[in-house]
Write a protein that holds these residues in place. Structure first.
Motif, PDB file in Angstrom:
ATOM      1  N   GLN A  36       7.287  17.262   7.550  1.00 20.44           N
ATOM      2  CA  GLN A  36       6.933  17.255   8.932  1.00 20.44           C
ATOM      3  C   GLN A  36       5.817  16.263   9.183  1.00 20.44           C
ATOM      4  O   GLN A  36       5.631  15.843  10.479  1.00 20.44           O
ATOM      5  N   ARG A  39       6.537  12.718  10.633  1.00 21.55           N
ATOM      6  CA  ARG A  39       7.051  12.679  11.690  1.00 21.55           C
ATOM      7  C   ARG A  39       6.097  12.566  12.886  1.00 21.55           C
ATOM      8  O   ARG A  39       4.884  13.137  12.656  1.00 21.55           O
ATOM      9  N   SER A 198      17.871  17.672  15.520  1.00 17.05           N
ATOM     10  CA  SER A 198      16.713  18.580  15.448  1.00 17.05           C
ATOM     11  C   SER A 198      16.461  18.615  13.941  1.00 17.05           C
ATOM     12  O   SER A 198      17.308  18.473  12.962  1.00 17.05           O
ATOM     13  N   ASP A 200      14.149  20.780  10.993  1.00 16.07           N
ATOM     14  CA  ASP A 200      13.408  21.865  10.729  1.00 16.07           C
ATOM     15  C   ASP A 200      12.847  22.795  12.247  1.00 16.07           C
ATOM     16  O   ASP A 200      11.791  22.987  12.223  1.00 16.07           O
ATOM     17  N   GLY A 201      13.914  22.651  12.855  1.00 19.93           N
ATOM     18  CA  GLY A 201      13.828  23.509  14.101  1.00 19.93           C
ATOM     19  C   GLY A 201      12.983  22.838  15.395  1.00 19.93           C
ATOM     20  O   GLY A 201      13.112  23.478  16.502  1.00 19.93           O
ATOM     21  N   GLU A 202      12.873  21.573  15.224  1.00 21.67           N
ATOM     22  CA  GLU A 202      12.167  20.864  16.351  1.00 21.67           C
ATOM     23  C   GLU A 202      12.970  19.454  16.666  1.00 21.67           C
ATOM     24  O   GLU A 202      13.597  18.958  15.852  1.00 21.67           O
ATOM     25  N   THR A 203      12.991  19.353  17.717  1.00 22.22           N
ATOM     26  CA  THR A 203      13.780  18.079  18.599  1.00 22.22           C
ATOM     27  C   THR A 203      13.087  16.992  17.817  1.00 22.22           C
ATOM     28  O   THR A 203      11.764  16.634  17.783  1.00 22.22           O
ATOM     29  N   TYR A 204      14.050  16.301  17.436  1.00 20.47           N
ATOM     30  CA  TYR A 204      13.830  15.001  16.728  1.00 20.47           C
ATOM     31  C   TYR A 204      13.499  13.977  17.881  1.00 20.47           C
ATOM     32  O   TYR A 204      14.313  13.512  18.577  1.00 20.47           O
ATOM     33  N   ARG A 205      12.463  13.280  17.819  1.00 21.32           N
ATOM     34  CA  ARG A 205      11.865  12.459  19.113  1.00 21.32           C
ATOM     35  C   ARG A 205      11.540  10.883  18.317  1.00 21.32           C
ATOM     36  O   ARG A 205      10.855  10.997  17.162  1.00 21.32           O
TER      37      ARG A 205
END
Length: 294
Positions: A36, A39, A198, A200-205
């Motif tokens: 994490q 990112r 996504s 780990d539960g977060e939108t990939y940006r």
């Protein structure tokens, strides 16, 4: 930064990795950190192919493959694994950009049929971002990486096929993929014609905040077993087998298809077929391949 989309140019071919018109350039594979703290990633949205594999402690790491287009910057770059060497043989003699490896692995990297490119081999191609903490701050300039290795081969057929979807499949709007200590979710966007990612539960940006999606997701079920290598903390490095045969799930066009994969030996292509034995066509564009344990 928005993804770099290959633009049709007179006299160019069709990328064997995306099925899109593109200049067929030398192959550059980049190993990218995926905890994490690493990112948002830079440049992954511009890759032709995105492989996801398991590493120590059940975490995941990305191997992004470029040929059609190069972003200005890719990273953060991290260390190579033994599994990368077998996976990349089917690409011919690509460049593998990475940062470090276990001492015992270095002879295997040296003897592998690829151009190894750690920072010490091409210092001008790597930079540190002063705004990020080590070890998540090393970045690659892909153009300089290519310039450092003039003998790298251009993209060639690795077994992928692109075209209309097969008959059947199941309409789905979400698919989850779980590694022991990492999770990926793909949600279909009919408007964008992509599976939005996504992690780990977060939108990939992107670093600019744009959400990242892909037209095709391949969940390739493989054997993952302990290797003879360990990291500096004593965790055993898993080895991901990409030679053999097995099952897969292919997501495209808002549908899920059951498929089979086969790669008889390390020099062979990886082919995907429907359960009826026909070629499993991917949707043109970037392809994500998640190498998950059976």
């Amino acid at each position: 930064m928005a993804a770099i989309v290959p633009v049709p140019v007179p006299g160019t071919g069709v990328s064997p990795y995306t099925g899109l018109p593109a200049r067929i350039g030398p192959v550059l594979a980049v190993k990218i950190d995926n905890v994490q703290a690493a990112r948002p990633h830079t440049g992954v949205d511009a890759a032709d192919l995105v492989y996801v594999e398991q590493v120590e402690a059940g975490q995941s790491r990305i191997l992004a493959v470029y040929s059609s287009a190069l972003p200005p910057k890719v990273g953060p770059v991290r260390s190579a694994r033994e599994s990368d060497l077998e996976l990349l043989i089917q690409f011919g003699s690509p460049i593998l950009a990475y940062s470090g490896s276990q001492t015992a692995l270095k002879p295997l990297i040296k003897s592998a049929p690829l151009f190894a490119l750690p920072p010490e081999a091409a210092p001008a191609a790597f930079t540190r971002d002063p705004n990020r903490f080590a070890p998540h701050n090393l970045y690659l300039n892909p153009s300089k990486a290519r310039a450092a290795v003039p003998g790298a081969v251009k993209a060639q057929d690795i077994g992928f096929r692109f075209g209309p979807p097969p008959a059947g499949g199941i309409t789905v709007n979400h698919h989850a993929v779980r590694f022991p200590a990492a999770s990926f979710d793909f949600t279909w966007s009919g408007k964008r014609r992509q599976w939005m990612v996504s992690m780990d539960g977060e939108t990939y940006r992107t670093p600019a905040g744009a959400p990242i999606g892909t037209p095709t997701v391949v969940v390739q079920n493989v054997d993952v077993h302990p290797s003879r290598f360990k990291d500096r903390w004593g965790s055993v490095s898993p080895y991901t087998e990409t030679v053999g045969r097995g099952t897969a799930t292919v997501l495209r066009d808002g549908r899920s298809f059951k498929a089979n994969w086969s790669r008889p030996n390390s020099e062979a292509k990886t082919t995907f077929t429907t359960l009826a034995g026909e070629p499993m066509n991917f949707a043109p564009g970037q392809v994500w391949v998640l190498l998950t344990a059976r």
